[in-house]
Design a protein around this motif. Structure first.
Motif, short mmCIF file in Angstrom:
data_model
loop_
_atom_site.label_atom_id
_atom_site.label_comp_id
_atom_site.label_asym_id
_atom_site.label_seq_id
_atom_site.Cartn_x
_atom_site.Cartn_y
_atom_site.Cartn_z
N ALA A 1 -35.54 11.61 11.42
CA ALA A 1 -34.86 12.63 11.87
C ALA A 1 -33.77 11.95 12.90
N LEU A 2 -34.11 11.31 13.89
CA LEU A 2 -33.39 10.89 15.00
C LEU A 2 -32.59 9.63 14.30
N ARG A 3 -32.63 8.99 13.41
CA ARG A 3 -31.70 8.12 12.75
C ARG A 3 -30.61 8.76 12.19
N ASP A 4 -30.90 10.08 11.44
CA ASP A 4 -30.02 10.94 10.68
C ASP A 4 -29.13 11.25 11.75
N VAL A 5 -29.43 12.03 13.03
CA VAL A 5 -28.82 12.62 14.10
C VAL A 5 -27.74 11.34 14.50
N THR A 6 -28.46 10.36 14.69
CA THR A 6 -27.67 9.30 15.26
C THR A 6 -26.32 8.86 14.27
N ARG A 7 -26.89 8.92 13.10
CA ARG A 7 -25.65 8.60 12.18
C ARG A 7 -24.39 9.50 12.14
N ARG A 8 -24.99 10.91 12.17
CA ARG A 8 -23.94 11.76 12.23
C ARG A 8 -23.01 11.86 13.47
N TYR A 9 -23.73 11.66 14.65
CA TYR A 9 -22.98 11.60 15.88
C TYR A 9 -21.92 10.30 15.83
N ARG A 10 -22.41 9.22 15.29
CA ARG A 10 -21.42 8.15 15.44
C ARG A 10 -20.31 8.40 14.48
N LEU A 11 -20.48 8.90 13.18
CA LEU A 11 -19.64 9.33 12.43
C LEU A 11 -18.56 10.36 12.98
N LEU A 12 -19.13 11.53 13.98
CA LEU A 12 -18.33 12.54 14.38
C LEU A 12 -17.34 11.83 15.49
N ARG A 13 -18.03 10.89 16.24
CA ARG A 13 -17.33 10.07 17.24
C ARG A 13 -16.14 9.27 16.72
N ARG A 14 -16.58 8.67 15.77
CA ARG A 14 -15.23 7.90 15.00
C ARG A 14 -14.13 8.84 14.60
N ARG A 15 -14.72 10.08 14.08
CA ARG A 15 -13.41 10.98 13.73
C ARG A 15 -12.78 11.69 14.86
N SER A 16 -13.25 11.69 16.02
CA SER A 16 -12.67 12.43 16.96
C SER A 16 -11.65 11.68 17.68
N PRO A 17 -10.50 12.18 18.37
CA PRO A 17 -9.43 11.54 18.95
C PRO A 17 -10.01 10.64 19.92
N PRO A 18 -9.47 9.65 20.40
CA PRO A 18 -9.98 8.67 21.36
C PRO A 18 -9.77 9.46 22.84
N ARG A 19 -10.87 9.40 23.81
CA ARG A 19 -10.69 10.02 25.13
C ARG A 19 -10.53 8.83 26.13
N GLY A 20 -9.86 9.51 27.11
CA GLY A 20 -9.53 8.48 28.25
C GLY A 20 -10.71 8.73 29.27
N VAL A 21 -10.36 8.10 30.31
CA VAL A 21 -11.53 8.10 31.48
C VAL A 21 -11.45 9.65 32.05
N PRO A 22 -12.78 10.07 32.26
CA PRO A 22 -12.96 11.47 32.68
C PRO A 22 -12.30 11.81 34.15
N ARG A 23 -11.49 12.87 34.03
CA ARG A 23 -10.66 13.03 35.25
C ARG A 23 -11.54 14.20 36.05
N PRO A 24 -11.62 14.16 37.28
CA PRO A 24 -11.98 15.18 37.95
C PRO A 24 -11.16 16.35 37.92
N PRO A 25 -11.85 17.65 38.13
CA PRO A 25 -10.98 18.93 38.15
C PRO A 25 -9.85 18.93 39.12
N GLY A 26 -8.54 19.33 38.68
CA GLY A 26 -7.59 19.22 39.66
C GLY A 26 -6.81 17.85 39.50
N GLY A 27 -7.07 16.79 38.96
CA GLY A 27 -6.35 15.68 38.90
C GLY A 27 -6.99 14.59 39.55
N ARG A 28 -6.18 13.48 39.78
CA ARG A 28 -6.76 12.40 40.41
C ARG A 28 -7.14 12.39 41.87
#
Length: 513
Positions: free
Chosen positions: A93-120
């Motif tokens: 089950a863990l291998r299956d969930v890990t495979r699905r997570y990696r697949l969804l992560r590849r499909r999702s748009p690239p994310r930048g560096v997480p910013r704090p609330p309110g800007g830099r």
């Protein structure tokens, strides 16, 4: 039992039994194993079926031949086999969930560096505002998602009727109309964000998102009228708390006498009560002169006070406070103080190291903690009450009173100067001022209406021009035309209208001849 103990050769049971028998226990020992000679020991009793068990080469080997021990070992081995099976199932089950997570992560748009609330570089006020917006959006999402399980797809948002029900729940909660408008605006911003950048698991079509945005905008339009009525009522309540000019002048005169006495007492005692009293009297003195918000005094730093010494001119020190509510529109808030008033500030800074929290202080109105003082309004009201002045105003009441007195006293040009210095926008105040007139101003408007129907009626098509003065009209002197030598000659080009008209005249003249 003796036969069973003989099977456990790893135990030193004979010596223990001999020591126990030497103590002559009250209860006689039932075992005689320590009295037997090992060489003359009786042969072991054979258990029926045990030969068959030993004859099977695939049978499990047990360390003990006791049937009870064999059953216990068998049960434990079965439990181990069951646990191993569960581990294998969870691993798959863990291998299956890990495979699905990696697949969804590849499909999702690239994310930048997480910013704090309110800007830099968020300020504390901006972080607080962002937290308020997030709270309102969570309130909306929790109400819309009630009873739904598939939350990742955001399909629960496609309920326009429930959006209206959420709006009604805000009204039933006795929330003020401007606050409800802020709820709706924050939700509108959130829906616009989801429309532009939908999450990977979002199943809402663009048509649905357009409908949701239209619905939330219609709810915003429905509350505008109530918001205006509420703001007019707030304006009336503020004018009811208008501080008279005499009270403001009395506050300035009384605090000017009390501040040196408080500083002298604080220098001797270093008492916290005297420190809070100095805060209250000084902010009351400056607020009754300039009408600044409490946040201006709260954010005034020691460095800004010390920097005013470098730009002093003719005994006037200007303190520039960079951090305040409207610094984006008006820049730094300013305090122009005299040499005597600046002496109060420097005298307090000279003794700050003897006060709690003064050694590492950053703000001028410091406390035992590194943050700015949050109770300046309380200390101001205590100082106001100590001066035996009427009412219990706040910094906002003082600011509104000074802005109103400046509006009623100064010319529009001077009023604009005063408003700019106190970082006050007059457009909003004038908007509600036109809707809320006092008795004197309303009587003036009545006289204007009455003068509009006085006099004789003018004939149709010739409206009367209003006269601004009763004196004779002075005819304006017309500017003489420029001399011929200065007139610009029209250039005759091939396609110019003048050349075409001359050509037509010449052709007509030739045909007539």
């Amino acid at each position: 039992m003796d036969r069973h103990l003989k099977g456990h050769t790893e135990l030193k049971i004979l010596g223990d039994l001999a020591e126990l028998r030497a103590t002559d226990p009250t209860v006689p020992l039932a075992s005689s194993l320590d009295l037997e000679d090992p060489t003359t020991a009786a042969p072991e009793e054979v258990i029926p079926g045990e030969e068959a068990l030993d004859a099977d080469p695939n049978a499990p080997q047990f360390p003990c031949s006791n049937p009870g021990c064999m059953r216990l070992v068998t049960r434990l081995r079965d439990n181990v086999a069951d646990l191993n099976g569960q581990v294998d199932t969870l691993s798959r089950a863990l291998r299956d969930v890990t495979r699905r997570y990696r697949l969804l992560r590849r499909r999702s748009p690239p994310r930048g560096v997480p910013r704090p609330p309110g800007g830099r570089d968020p300020t504390p006020r901006l972080v607080n505002n962002v937290g308020s917006k997030v709270f309102r959006i969570r309130n909306f999402m929790a109400y819309m998602a009630a009873g739904h399980t598939d939350l990742a797809s955001l399909a629960f948002l496609n309920q326009t009727a429930r959006m209206q029900s959420w709006h009604n729940s805000l009204n039933q909660a006795k929330i003020a109309e401007p606050t409800i408008q802020m709820y709706l605006k924050n939700v509108s911003q959130f829906l616009a964000y989801v429309t532009e950048t939908p999450p990977p698991n979002c199943r809402l079509s663009r048509t649905v998102m357009v409908g949701l945005n239209r619905e939330i905008k219609s709810l915003i339009r429905s509350v505008r009228r109530k918001v205006v009525v509420h703001e007019v009522a707030v304006k009336q309540a503020k004018e009811g708390h208008l501080i008279p000019k005499a009270a403001l002048r009395q506050c300035v005169a009384s605090t000017k006498v009390a501040i040196p006495e408080i500083l002298a007492r604080l220098k001797v005692t270093s008492d916290r009560k005297d420190q809070w009293s100095f805060y209250g009297h000084l902010t009351a003195y400056l607020a009754c002169i300039y009408g600044h918000r409490g946040g201006v005094f709260q954010n005034m730093t020691i460095g800004e006070v010390e920097a005013a010494r470098q730009s002093a001119m003719d005994g006037c020190y200007v303190i520039n406070i960079a951090s305040h509510k409207t610094n984006q529109a008006f820049g730094a808030a300013q305090l122009a103080v005299t040499e005597e008033e600046y002496g109060w500030l420097t005298e307090f800074l000279a003794m700050r190291k003897e006060l709690v929290g003064g050694s590492d202080a950053y703000y001028f109105f410091f406390t035992s903690k590194p943050n700015s003082c949050k109770n300046l309004n309380q200390y101001f009201q205590e100082a106001w009450a100590g001066l035996e002045l009427p009412g219990a105003p706040t910094f906002t009441d003082v600011r509104t009173s000074i802005a109103t007195h400046a509006k009623n006293t100064h010319s529009p040009r001077d009023r604009h100067k005063v408003s700019r210095f106190m970082c006050h926008d007059t457009s909003t105040a004038d908007k509600f001022y036109a809707l809320n007139l006092d008795a004197k101003q309303a009587a003036e408007q009545r006289r204007l209406f009455e003068s509009a129907v006085e006099g004789e009626e003018a004939p149709p098509g010739t409206p009367e021009r209003p006269t601004t003065s009763s004196g004779p009209k002075v005819a304006r002197r017309k500017r003489p035309p420029p001399p011929p030598c200065r007139q610009r000659r029209k250039r005759m080009t091939r396609g110019s209208p003048l050349r075409r008209s001359l050509a037509q005249q010449s052709s007509t003249r030739v045909s007539s001849e």
